[in-house]
Write a protein that holds these residues in place. Structure first.
Motif, short mmCIF file in Angstrom:
data_model
loop_
_atom_site.label_atom_id
_atom_site.label_comp_id
_atom_site.label_asym_id
_atom_site.label_seq_id
_atom_site.Cartn_x
_atom_site.Cartn_y
_atom_site.Cartn_z
N GLN A 10 1.02 -1.38 0.05
CA GLN A 10 -0.29 -0.04 0.43
C GLN A 10 1.14 0.93 0.28
O GLN A 10 1.67 1.23 0.42
CB GLN A 10 -0.86 0.17 1.58
N GLN A 11 0.66 1.80 -0.89
CA GLN A 11 1.47 3.84 -1.22
C GLN A 11 0.59 4.76 -0.43
O GLN A 11 -0.28 4.74 -1.10
CB GLN A 11 1.61 3.60 -2.42
N ILE A 12 0.88 5.41 0.83
CA ILE A 12 0.21 6.68 0.88
C ILE A 12 1.32 8.12 0.99
O ILE A 12 1.84 7.12 1.61
CB ILE A 12 -0.42 6.01 2.38
N GLY A 13 0.47 8.85 0.35
CA GLY A 13 1.51 9.68 0.15
C GLY A 13 1.13 11.13 -0.40
O GLY A 13 -0.20 11.35 -0.68
N PHE A 14 1.29 11.97 -0.62
CA PHE A 14 0.41 13.17 -1.13
C PHE A 14 0.80 12.85 -2.56
O PHE A 14 1.73 12.04 -3.23
CB PHE A 14 1.82 14.20 -0.97
N ALA A 19 3.70 17.48 -3.66
CA ALA A 19 4.93 16.65 -3.32
C ALA A 19 5.91 16.95 -3.51
O ALA A 19 6.86 17.47 -2.53
CB ALA A 19 5.28 15.23 -3.70
N PRO A 20 6.46 18.38 -4.73
CA PRO A 20 7.48 19.39 -4.68
C PRO A 20 6.80 20.15 -3.24
O PRO A 20 8.58 20.95 -2.88
CB PRO A 20 7.15 20.20 -5.38
N TYR A 21 5.98 21.28 -2.95
CA TYR A 21 6.13 21.69 -1.12
C TYR A 21 6.17 21.08 -0.39
O TYR A 21 7.86 22.04 0.03
CB TYR A 21 4.33 22.11 -1.19
N ALA A 22 5.98 19.80 0.16
CA ALA A 22 6.63 19.21 0.65
C ALA A 22 8.29 19.42 0.87
O ALA A 22 9.03 19.54 2.09
CB ALA A 22 6.22 17.74 1.27
N GLN A 23 8.34 19.03 -0.32
CA GLN A 23 10.05 18.80 -0.55
C GLN A 23 10.76 20.04 0.19
O GLN A 23 12.01 20.27 -0.06
CB GLN A 23 10.34 18.39 -2.12
N LEU A 354 5.43 13.57 9.37
CA LEU A 354 4.84 15.09 8.80
C LEU A 354 3.43 14.74 8.45
O LEU A 354 3.10 15.97 8.06
CB LEU A 354 6.04 14.80 8.07
N VAL A 355 3.02 13.96 7.58
CA VAL A 355 2.23 13.81 6.70
C VAL A 355 0.89 13.59 7.70
O VAL A 355 -0.24 13.59 7.62
CB VAL A 355 1.89 12.68 5.40
#
Length: 355
Positions: A10-14, A19-23, A354-355
């Motif tokens: 399972q993949q959970i993420g932005f 994702a660029p903003y989180a980076q 973080l998320v």
């Protein structure tokens, strides 16, 4: 050989667009973490204001007012003058016209007139004897005329030299002697009365003069005491003025210090505002990161899952799986998601928090 194992991933993420903003957020946080502490250099505490410093300087220079010294000197002089003020009352003693060593006027054994001694002789007229002698001479002349007339009558009648003529002459002589004695006694009495009157008049004048001198002495002493009282009153006034001036100076210093405190408070408020602006400036990046982090926390995450079958891993493969955690972060930043697998790692755990 073991059966193949079913693995569900399972993949959970932005989402890929977030994702660029989180980076960027992680990069900015890392740069702030590496910055050194910057100390605030300007002054933070306000010093004394000019009015405060003026009040302190004036308070340091304050001393007893010069009027107090003058008042002390005047009061001391007034006190010494009052102690030295003297008034001696000498009542006048009236003298006696006669008595004691004062002898009344009279005639001595030789018949010479004596005016008396003491007050009697002092005020007796020195011409009294001359006046009496003139009056006696007039009586003697009149007696001589009367005797001659008597003798003439006796001669005409043929009785001159007889007993009748002798008796008449003796009567005339006795009358003349009595008249002379009366003149002398009256002259002495009149002279004595006049001397006594003059003596009494002089005594009255002396007593009046003594009373006047006493009054003048009292008046002079009174004037002196009034002057000393005036000096003492002036000393008290100077002392009161000195005290008033001291209180006024203290009041001025208090007002200067009060307004100086207001000035200092205003200057301190300005320094506090500048320091708060400095803190706001320093905290601004951290607030921006927190604001960005709050936004990212509110963004919904995407979740994808897939199942695969694979043979049981060998021992070498188990060791290799320990590195999947680091790979998961790379996939999150590159592909927009984090793979939550049986392996994982510290990087995946931090990003998940973080998320």
């Amino acid at each position: 050989m073991a059966d193949p194992t079913q693995i569900t991933q399972q993949q959970i993420g932005f989402a890929p667009e977030v994702a660029p903003y989180a980076q960027r957020l992680l990069g900015r946080a890392e740069s702030l973490f590496d910055e050194d502490y910057m100390q605030y250099q300007p002054e933070r505490t306000a010093g004394f204001s000019p009015l405060q410093q003026m009040s302190y300087d004036n308070a340091a220079l304050m001393q007893s007012q010069p009027q107090l010294q003058d008042a002390t000197a005047m009061a001391g002089l007034a006190g010494l003058g009052a102690l030295n003020t003297s008034y001696t009352y000498n009542p006048y003693t009236a003298q006696q016209f006669t008595g004691g060593t004062n002898a009344p006027p009279g005639y001595d054994a030789s018949g010479k007139f004596q005016p008396g001694t003491g007050a009697v002789g002092q005020y007796m007229s020195p011409y009294m004897d001359t006046v009496v002698a003139r009056q006696q001479q007039d009586l003697q002349r009149q007696g001589d005329i009367a005797r001659q007339t008597q003798n003439a009558q006796a001669a005409r009648s043929g009785a001159f030299g007889g007993s009748g003529n002798l008796i008449a002459n003796n009567q005339l002589n006795a009358q003349l002697a009595r008249q002379k004695g009366d003149v002398q006694a009256k002259g002495l009495q009149d002279a004595y009365s006049q001397a006594m009157n003059q003596f009494n008049a002089q005594q009255g004048q002396n007593q009046a003069a003594a009373q006047l001198n006493a009054q003048q002495g009292q008046f002079g002493a009174g004037l002196g005491l009034q002057g000393l009282q005036t000096a003492l009153t002036g000393a008290n006034a100077l002392g009161a003025l000195g005290g008033q001036q001291y209180q006024q100076n203290m009041g001025i210093n208090a007002v200067q210090n009060q307004y100086g405190l207001q000035q200092q408070a205003q200057m301190q408020k300005d320094l506090d505002t500048r320091y708060q602006d400095y803190l706001n400036y320093q905290n601004y990046p951290y607030k921006q990161i927190g604001f960005m982090s709050d936004i990212l926390r509110g963004v919904p995450l995407t979740q994808t899952g897939s199942s695969v079958y694979q043979a049981p891993p060998s021992a070498a493969q188990n060791i290799t799986s320990l590195g999947l955690g680091a790979a998961g972060i790379s996939k999150l930043l590159a592909g927009g998601g984090v793979a939550m697998s049986n392996g994982g790692g510290l990087g995946a755990l931090a990003l998940n928090n973080l998320v």
